[in-house]
Design a protein around this motif. Sequence first.
Motif, PDB file in Angstrom:
ATOM      1  N   PRO A   1     -27.092 -12.067   9.733  1.00 31.39           N
ATOM      2  CA  PRO A   1     -28.022 -11.453   8.787  1.00 31.39           C
ATOM      3  C   PRO A   1     -28.563 -10.122   9.302  1.00 31.39           C
ATOM      4  O   PRO A   1     -28.316  -9.716  10.435  1.00 31.39           O
ATOM      5  CB  PRO A   1     -29.139 -12.493   8.689  1.00 31.39           C
ATOM      6  CG  PRO A   1     -29.133 -13.157  10.032  1.00 31.39           C
ATOM      7  CD  PRO A   1     -27.692 -13.188  10.469  1.00 31.39           C
ATOM      8  N   GLY A   2     -29.310  -9.465   8.451  1.00 30.25           N
ATOM      9  CA  GLY A   2     -30.013  -8.258   8.871  1.00 30.25           C
ATOM     10  C   GLY A   2     -29.372  -6.975   8.418  1.00 30.25           C
ATOM     11  O   GLY A   2     -29.961  -5.910   8.525  1.00 30.25           O
ATOM     12  N   ARG A   3     -28.139  -7.032   7.896  1.00 30.79           N
ATOM     13  CA  ARG A   3     -27.491  -5.808   7.459  1.00 30.79           C
ATOM     14  C   ARG A   3     -27.750  -5.609   5.968  1.00 30.79           C
ATOM     15  O   ARG A   3     -27.450  -6.488   5.158  1.00 30.79           O
ATOM     16  CB  ARG A   3     -25.990  -5.878   7.721  1.00 30.79           C
ATOM     17  CG  ARG A   3     -25.291  -4.537   7.589  1.00 30.79           C
ATOM     18  CD  ARG A   3     -23.877  -4.603   8.131  1.00 30.79           C
ATOM     19  NE  ARG A   3     -22.947  -5.157   7.155  1.00 30.79           N
ATOM     20  CZ  ARG A   3     -21.668  -5.391   7.418  1.00 30.79           C
ATOM     21  NH1 ARG A   3     -21.189  -5.149   8.610  1.00 30.79           N
ATOM     22  NH2 ARG A   3     -20.873  -5.879   6.492  1.00 30.79           N
ATOM     23  N   PRO A   4     -28.341  -4.472   5.567  1.00 28.19           N
ATOM     24  CA  PRO A   4     -28.649  -4.283   4.149  1.00 28.19           C
ATOM     25  C   PRO A   4     -27.419  -4.039   3.282  1.00 28.19           C
ATOM     26  O   PRO A   4     -27.485  -4.187   2.068  1.00 28.19           O
ATOM     27  CB  PRO A   4     -29.568  -3.047   4.155  1.00 28.19           C
ATOM     28  CG  PRO A   4     -29.190  -2.306   5.390  1.00 28.19           C
ATOM     29  CD  PRO A   4     -28.806  -3.354   6.401  1.00 28.19           C
ATOM     30  N   ALA A   5     -26.316  -3.638   3.893  1.00 26.29           N
ATOM     31  CA  ALA A   5     -25.087  -3.394   3.124  1.00 26.29           C
ATOM     32  C   ALA A   5     -24.399  -4.717   2.798  1.00 26.29           C
ATOM     33  O   ALA A   5     -24.810  -5.783   3.244  1.00 26.29           O
ATOM     34  CB  ALA A   5     -24.153  -2.490   3.928  1.00 26.29           C
ATOM     35  N   ALA A   6     -23.329  -4.614   2.011  1.00 25.05           N
ATOM     36  CA  ALA A   6     -22.534  -5.799   1.705  1.00 25.05           C
ATOM     37  C   ALA A   6     -21.942  -6.373   2.985  1.00 25.05           C
ATOM     38  O   ALA A   6     -21.649  -5.654   3.925  1.00 25.05           O
ATOM     39  CB  ALA A   6     -21.416  -5.431   0.735  1.00 25.05           C
ATOM     40  N   ASP A   7     -21.768  -7.686   2.994  1.00 28.30           N
ATOM     41  CA  ASP A   7     -21.195  -8.362   4.157  1.00 28.30           C
ATOM     42  C   ASP A   7     -20.646  -9.693   3.681  1.00 28.30           C
ATOM     43  O   ASP A   7     -20.657  -9.992   2.479  1.00 28.30           O
ATOM     44  CB  ASP A   7     -22.257  -8.552   5.243  1.00 28.30           C
ATOM     45  CG  ASP A   7     -21.653  -8.718   6.640  1.00 28.30           C
ATOM     46  OD1 ASP A   7     -20.416  -8.834   6.740  1.00 28.30           O
ATOM     47  OD2 ASP A   7     -22.399  -8.739   7.621  1.00 28.30           O
ATOM     48  N   TYR A   8     -20.211 -10.507   4.617  1.00 26.04           N
ATOM     49  CA  TYR A   8     -19.675 -11.808   4.241  1.00 26.04           C
ATOM     50  C   TYR A   8     -20.655 -12.916   4.574  1.00 26.04           C
ATOM     51  O   TYR A   8     -21.249 -12.947   5.657  1.00 26.04           O
ATOM     52  CB  TYR A   8     -18.331 -12.066   4.935  1.00 26.04           C
ATOM     53  CG  TYR A   8     -17.207 -11.353   4.233  1.00 26.04           C
ATOM     54  CD1 TYR A   8     -16.509 -11.967   3.201  1.00 26.04           C
ATOM     55  CD2 TYR A   8     -16.893 -10.040   4.547  1.00 26.04           C
ATOM     56  CE1 TYR A   8     -15.511 -11.303   2.517  1.00 26.04           C
ATOM     57  CE2 TYR A   8     -15.897  -9.362   3.868  1.00 26.04           C
ATOM     58  CZ  TYR A   8     -15.213 -10.002   2.849  1.00 26.04           C
ATOM     59  OH  TYR A   8     -14.237  -9.335   2.161  1.00 26.04           O
ATOM     60  N   ALA A   9     -20.824 -13.806   3.601  1.00 25.49           N
ATOM     61  CA  ALA A   9     -21.475 -15.078   3.866  1.00 25.49           C
ATOM     62  C   ALA A   9     -20.386 -15.964   4.478  1.00 25.49           C
ATOM     63  O   ALA A   9     -19.435 -15.452   5.057  1.00 25.49           O
ATOM     64  CB  ALA A   9     -22.033 -15.649   2.566  1.00 25.49           C
ATOM     65  N   HIS A  10     -20.499 -17.268   4.348  1.00 28.91           N
ATOM     66  CA  HIS A  10     -19.468 -18.144   4.914  1.00 28.91           C
ATOM     67  C   HIS A  10     -18.273 -18.193   3.961  1.00 28.91           C
ATOM     68  O   HIS A  10     -18.112 -19.125   3.170  1.00 28.91           O
ATOM     69  CB  HIS A  10     -20.027 -19.537   5.169  1.00 28.91           C
ATOM     70  CG  HIS A  10     -20.981 -19.605   6.313  1.00 28.91           C
ATOM     71  ND1 HIS A  10     -22.282 -19.170   6.214  1.00 28.91           N
ATOM     72  CD2 HIS A  10     -20.819 -20.024   7.590  1.00 28.91           C
ATOM     73  CE1 HIS A  10     -22.900 -19.335   7.381  1.00 28.91           C
ATOM     74  NE2 HIS A  10     -22.026 -19.853   8.237  1.00 28.91           N
ATOM     75  N   GLY A  11     -17.440 -17.135   4.009  1.00 32.82           N
ATOM     76  CA  GLY A  11     -16.205 -17.125   3.227  1.00 32.82           C
ATOM     77  C   GLY A  11     -16.249 -16.290   1.970  1.00 32.82           C
ATOM     78  O   GLY A  11     -15.206 -15.974   1.410  1.00 32.82           O
ATOM     79  N   PHE A  12     -17.416 -15.956   1.483  1.00 31.09           N
ATOM     80  CA  PHE A  12     -17.547 -15.137   0.285  1.00 31.09           C
ATOM     81  C   PHE A  12     -18.252 -13.835   0.639  1.00 31.09           C
ATOM     82  O   PHE A  12     -19.132 -13.806   1.498  1.00 31.09           O
ATOM     83  CB  PHE A  12     -18.380 -15.856  -0.782  1.00 31.09           C
ATOM     84  CG  PHE A  12     -17.692 -17.004  -1.467  1.00 31.09           C
ATOM     85  CD1 PHE A  12     -17.248 -16.890  -2.779  1.00 31.09           C
ATOM     86  CD2 PHE A  12     -17.506 -18.215  -0.819  1.00 31.09           C
ATOM     87  CE1 PHE A  12     -16.631 -17.954  -3.419  1.00 31.09           C
ATOM     88  CE2 PHE A  12     -16.895 -19.289  -1.453  1.00 31.09           C
ATOM     89  CZ  PHE A  12     -16.453 -19.152  -2.754  1.00 31.09           C
TER      90      PHE A  12
END
Length: 644
Positions: A318-329
């Motif tokens: 966590p902590g990144r304001p940009a798009a990233d991956y959750a667990h697989g999505f």
Amino acid sequence: MTIQRSTRSIAAVIVSLFLGQALAHAQTHSNAQAIEQNQELEAFIDGMVTANREQHNMAGVAISVVQGDKLLVLKGYGYADIEKRERVDPAHHMFRVGSITKTFTFTLLMQLVEEGRVALDADVNDYLTKFKIPPAFGKPILIRDLLTHRPGFEESYRDLFVNAPEKFMPLEQWLMNNMPARVFPPGEKTSYSNYGAALAGYIVQEISGTLYEDYLEEKILVPLGMKLTTAKQILPPESEQSMSQEQVENVATVYGANPGYLSPEDFELIVGAPAGSISSTALDIARYMSAHLGNGAFEEARIIQPETAALMQSRPYPGRPAADYAHGFRTVNMEGYDTFEHGGATATSYSSMVMVPDLGIGVFVTTNGADYGLAPQVMARQLARKLIGDRSKGEPDYIDFSAKDAAPFIGRYMTTRRIYEGRLKILSAFSGADTVSLSPNNGLLIGGAAPNEYFPIGDQAFRSPKTGEVVAFVLGEDGNAIRYTVGYGHTTMDRMPADTNPQALYLAIALAAVLSLTQFAAAWRRRSEPKPAEIWTVRLYRLQLFSATSMTLLLLTMVFFVAELSAYGNSVIFAWPITSVSLLIAFVILQLFFTIALLTGLWPSLSKSRFPVWGKIHYGVLTAVFANLMLQFHNWNMIGFNYW
């Protein structure tokens, strides 16, 4: 007492009739409103798809929209088979959904986590028996890193797609034969990895003791009633990974984009099946979205427990304001809401699935051919925003920014999703590089040929008002940016390393071309002059001319190489190594010998030849320019006979 009871009974009947009529009226009004809203939504979708089909030459399109467990829209447009004039049926025609397959793979992996058979923080090697991932960086690759595309692998394309059944191979064999290099520490950078996702599917196969395609069917497809969805492919009937005949008949024909027309193509075989082999209908994907929006349950079926569903929607890093991956999505903020989504692409088919869990919204868009692969993504996000409507939480506040503030971010950046060690590294020289510069409106211009303008919304975070995407920079110890995450969130852009700067390669090529032309001009001028008496002068003149000729052939072959790459497009993965790369490598080796000869002749050019001063300078400059290009080719892995 009897009269009172009678009076009460009559009153109750009157009240009941009145309330019944009121409720019926309310229900009728509610249904009418729902029908009206649904008609408005369908009209919006019709207009959106019509515009995109005309603009992007799309063969067929299928769309499904859900609200929780309710199917709001299921529509098909265009053709599943152009030649047969067969219209798209969104309930029956199966489209290649590409990398949306990864979400199914990761859901299966999370089922095993839920059962205690796999641990998120375990080393992936704990679950591999036939081969191991070699050590690097003093850190193991964790299961969690596979789910978030942070294993640290370089990109790998070799044999991921094949165009003939005889080239198809077992998943285990492909993973063993095509293991990519580990190029940065696991968990550090997001860099989309097909190999990592395929490895996750292989671990599912190993732990379950069941073929991946069959386990997927058992644990997700059958429970959710997804009868026309499979990770199996069009292979000979005797193959255990072959689709049923019913499914084969329902697969939409896929089309390759050409200038002005679409051409039917063969079904693409994806060897790394868990990374992208699923074919499905818009109706089946609607059921899948409803299950994830329903905390793992749809109708009578449950594929994951609510706790696991909540975990899947959380970011491990966590902590990144940009798009990233959750667990697989993939997850990104849209109109103030976190999304839960994934895109998919093969060489011909493109899809996008966008869910907004807080609102129970799910959108799926797919096509079997288009000349713009991002069209389904653009439509899906446009449609999701339409569904959010006036519930939007608005845009974040922008903060003041100046040229001085921009200085730490300005520069050239290159994607981490590239090949670092193989021959195909050269492909990154023609794509994957972005420029960050100050925009006229005191923001940042970020991108390649068509950059977007971004404005600051927080520490090292910038948002594009046009696209809504957010990029987030990471600063080094000196206060300058060392990398940023792209708005889509699937890769990281590192500040461009000096040894793989495409501009340095372009400059070296240009200088070599200019110096070759000057040598031809000098040779033309000398043609009418007496032959020099000094043997070293003759030898070095000839050496320069032969070297310039070799260099010219090399540069012409590079033009051929770029043209052939453009002509093949995505299908280059089936044809590699292409003809031009074989010629290019041969001419690079030839030029290397001439360049070594030029370097050997440096001292004789100064001490033994009768070159005039300008001739000695020209020889030295020519040699330096040619040697610099050879160094660039070395940096881009173009010296040697290994095509990979």
